[in-house]
Motif scaffolding. Structure first.
Motif, PDB file in Angstrom:
ATOM      1  N   MET A   1       0.814  -1.194   0.000  1.00 40.13           N
ATOM      2  CA  MET A   1       0.000   0.000   0.000  1.00 40.13           C
ATOM      3  C   MET A   1       0.861   1.262   0.000  1.00 40.13           C
ATOM      4  O   MET A   1       0.516   2.230  -0.618  1.00 40.13           O
ATOM      5  CB  MET A   1      -0.925   0.021   1.221  1.00 40.13           C
ATOM      6  CG  MET A   1      -1.935  -1.123   1.283  1.00 40.13           C
ATOM      7  SD  MET A   1      -2.627  -1.552  -0.309  1.00 40.13           S
ATOM      8  CE  MET A   1      -2.528  -3.297  -0.209  1.00 40.13           C
ATOM      9  N   ALA A   2       1.973   1.218   0.712  1.00 39.83           N
ATOM     10  CA  ALA A   2       2.840   2.395   0.742  1.00 39.83           C
ATOM     11  C   ALA A   2       3.377   2.693  -0.651  1.00 39.83           C
ATOM     12  O   ALA A   2       3.627   3.841  -0.996  1.00 39.83           O
ATOM     13  CB  ALA A   2       3.982   2.176   1.716  1.00 39.83           C
ATOM     14  N   ASP A  40       2.069   7.202   7.386  1.00 41.47           N
ATOM     15  CA  ASP A  40       1.944   6.011   8.229  1.00 41.47           C
ATOM     16  C   ASP A  40       0.565   5.375   8.158  1.00 41.47           C
ATOM     17  O   ASP A  40       0.222   4.548   8.997  1.00 41.47           O
ATOM     18  CB  ASP A  40       2.273   6.365   9.680  1.00 41.47           C
ATOM     19  CG  ASP A  40       3.727   6.775   9.830  1.00 41.47           C
ATOM     20  OD1 ASP A  40       4.576   6.230   9.094  1.00 41.47           O
ATOM     21  OD2 ASP A  40       4.007   7.651  10.666  1.00 41.47           O
ATOM     22  N   LEU A  41      -0.197   5.725   7.174  1.00 41.05           N
ATOM     23  CA  LEU A  41      -1.543   5.208   7.005  1.00 41.05           C
ATOM     24  C   LEU A  41      -1.490   3.703   6.751  1.00 41.05           C
ATOM     25  O   LEU A  41      -0.687   3.221   5.963  1.00 41.05           O
ATOM     26  CB  LEU A  41      -2.173   5.894   5.794  1.00 41.05           C
ATOM     27  CG  LEU A  41      -3.660   6.017   5.756  1.00 41.05           C
ATOM     28  CD1 LEU A  41      -4.134   6.846   6.941  1.00 41.05           C
ATOM     29  CD2 LEU A  41      -4.082   6.679   4.479  1.00 41.05           C
ATOM     30  N   ASP A  46      -8.627   3.983   4.050  1.00 40.09           N
ATOM     31  CA  ASP A  46      -8.079   5.320   4.230  1.00 40.09           C
ATOM     32  C   ASP A  46      -7.166   5.691   3.066  1.00 40.09           C
ATOM     33  O   ASP A  46      -7.198   6.815   2.579  1.00 40.09           O
ATOM     34  CB  ASP A  46      -7.311   5.421   5.540  1.00 40.09           C
ATOM     35  CG  ASP A  46      -8.210   5.300   6.758  1.00 40.09           C
ATOM     36  OD1 ASP A  46      -9.427   5.551   6.640  1.00 40.09           O
ATOM     37  OD2 ASP A  46      -7.691   4.938   7.826  1.00 40.09           O
ATOM     38  N   LEU A  47      -6.362   4.753   2.612  1.00 43.03           N
ATOM     39  CA  LEU A  47      -5.461   5.003   1.488  1.00 43.03           C
ATOM     40  C   LEU A  47      -6.273   5.300   0.228  1.00 43.03           C
ATOM     41  O   LEU A  47      -5.963   6.232  -0.505  1.00 43.03           O
ATOM     42  CB  LEU A  47      -4.529   3.819   1.253  1.00 43.03           C
ATOM     43  CG  LEU A  47      -3.581   3.953   0.066  1.00 43.03           C
ATOM     44  CD1 LEU A  47      -2.657   5.161   0.255  1.00 43.03           C
ATOM     45  CD2 LEU A  47      -2.781   2.691  -0.121  1.00 43.03           C
ATOM     46  N   ARG A  52      -8.052   9.205  -3.838  1.00 44.84           N
ATOM     47  CA  ARG A  52      -9.136   9.927  -4.526  1.00 44.84           C
ATOM     48  C   ARG A  52      -9.027  11.422  -4.268  1.00 44.84           C
ATOM     49  O   ARG A  52      -9.229  12.237  -5.161  1.00 44.84           O
ATOM     50  CB  ARG A  52     -10.504   9.411  -4.079  1.00 44.84           C
ATOM     51  CG  ARG A  52     -10.894   8.081  -4.702  1.00 44.84           C
ATOM     52  CD  ARG A  52     -12.355   7.744  -4.452  1.00 44.84           C
ATOM     53  NE  ARG A  52     -12.709   7.731  -3.040  1.00 44.84           N
ATOM     54  CZ  ARG A  52     -12.543   6.689  -2.222  1.00 44.84           C
ATOM     55  NH1 ARG A  52     -12.017   5.575  -2.682  1.00 44.84           N
ATOM     56  NH2 ARG A  52     -12.899   6.761  -0.964  1.00 44.84           N
ATOM     57  N   ARG A  53      -8.709  11.772  -3.041  1.00 49.01           N
ATOM     58  CA  ARG A  53      -8.563  13.191  -2.685  1.00 49.01           C
ATOM     59  C   ARG A  53      -7.399  13.825  -3.448  1.00 49.01           C
ATOM     60  O   ARG A  53      -7.499  14.956  -3.920  1.00 49.01           O
ATOM     61  CB  ARG A  53      -8.344  13.303  -1.184  1.00 49.01           C
ATOM     62  CG  ARG A  53      -8.305  14.707  -0.684  1.00 49.01           C
ATOM     63  CD  ARG A  53      -8.272  14.687   0.824  1.00 49.01           C
ATOM     64  NE  ARG A  53      -7.447  15.778   1.280  1.00 49.01           N
ATOM     65  CZ  ARG A  53      -6.834  15.839   2.431  1.00 49.01           C
ATOM     66  NH1 ARG A  53      -6.936  14.846   3.277  1.00 49.01           N
ATOM     67  NH2 ARG A  53      -6.127  16.861   2.746  1.00 49.01           N
ATOM     68  N   ALA A  54      -6.288  13.113  -3.577  1.00 46.57           N
ATOM     69  CA  ALA A  54      -5.143  13.626  -4.339  1.00 46.57           C
ATOM     70  C   ALA A  54      -5.529  13.854  -5.794  1.00 46.57           C
ATOM     71  O   ALA A  54      -5.174  14.875  -6.390  1.00 46.57           O
ATOM     72  CB  ALA A  54      -3.961  12.655  -4.250  1.00 46.57           C
TER      73      ALA A  54
END
Length: 86
Positions: A1-2, A40-41, A46-47, A52-54
């Motif tokens: 995920m990172a 650190d998510l 949440d990711l 989507r927000r980015a």
């Protein structure tokens, strides 16, 4: 995920290069601060929301400066869509 977060960060920085020269430092710093705050998510949901927000924010900023956001943000959208179902 990172890895997805890192790829998204790289894409956002590529998009910043399309902005007018006088605005680039502001948006590069803004992007860095946001990605550092959420590095650190751990939860996939949440990711996905942050990706989507980015994408949404990047599209808005590019449109603000009359840059064709649809074409420019395609790779960022792919990252965002790829994590939507997680």
């Amino acid at each position: 995920m990172a890895n997805a977060g890192l790829r998204a960060y790289r894409e956002v920085l590529r998009l910043v290069r399309r902005l007018p020269a006088e605005t680039r430092p502001y948006y590069a710093k803004y992007a860095r601060e946001n990605f550092v705050n959420y590095r650190d998510l751990s939860a996939d949901d949440d990711l996905a929301a942050l990706l989507r927000r980015a994408y949404t924010h990047s599209t808005w900023v590019l449109s603000k400066y009359s840059i064709d956001a649809g074409k420019a943000t395609a790779r960022l959208k792919d990252l965002s869509d790829g994590h939507a179902g997680l």
